[in-house]
Design an enzyme around this catalytic site. Sequence first.
Site, mmCIF file in Angstrom:
data_model
loop_
_atom_site.group_PDB
_atom_site.id
_atom_site.type_symbol
_atom_site.label_atom_id
_atom_site.label_comp_id
_atom_site.label_asym_id
_atom_site.label_seq_id
_atom_site.Cartn_x
_atom_site.Cartn_y
_atom_site.Cartn_z
ATOM 1 C CB CYS A 1 45.685 48.350 31.371
ATOM 2 S SG CYS A 1 47.413 48.465 31.873
ATOM 3 C CG HIS B 1 48.743 39.485 38.328
ATOM 4 N ND1 HIS B 1 49.475 39.487 37.156
ATOM 5 C CD2 HIS B 1 48.339 38.212 38.514
ATOM 6 C CE1 HIS B 1 49.516 38.256 36.666
ATOM 7 N NE2 HIS B 1 48.827 37.461 37.482
ATOM 8 C CG ASN C 1 53.241 33.242 38.905
ATOM 9 O OD1 ASN C 1 53.788 32.676 39.826
ATOM 10 N ND2 ASN C 1 51.974 33.024 38.582
#
Length: 113
Positions: A6, A99, A86
């Site tokens: 972020c 991600h 993952n």
Amino acid sequence: MDCLFCKIANHDLHATIVVENEDVIAFEDINKIAPVHVLVVPKKHLQNVAELDPEDTRLLSAIQTAIKYVVQTTGIEESGFRVTTNAGESAGQSVFHLHYHVIGGRNLNVALG
């Protein structure tokens, strides 16, 4: 929020950005496991892929578009590449913000790591 990704998405931390738009940011991984190792990160904070909702279709489209841009501009589209995410610590997730790893530029038929 104390989320590393972020902070990168908000430009509070430096990263080598490959592409960015309203919904996603893609930047080079600082711990590369291949010549090309780019992270594609939605700006919306989600812990992992399990938190995606049916309303996130625009976000998923933006992620796919960013992945396509990364493989085309880094020259790995023709030679081959891997896209992976993952979900959870036991799966290898170390930053708990959704991600995708875009990896290429070497033979990936051998184990990564």
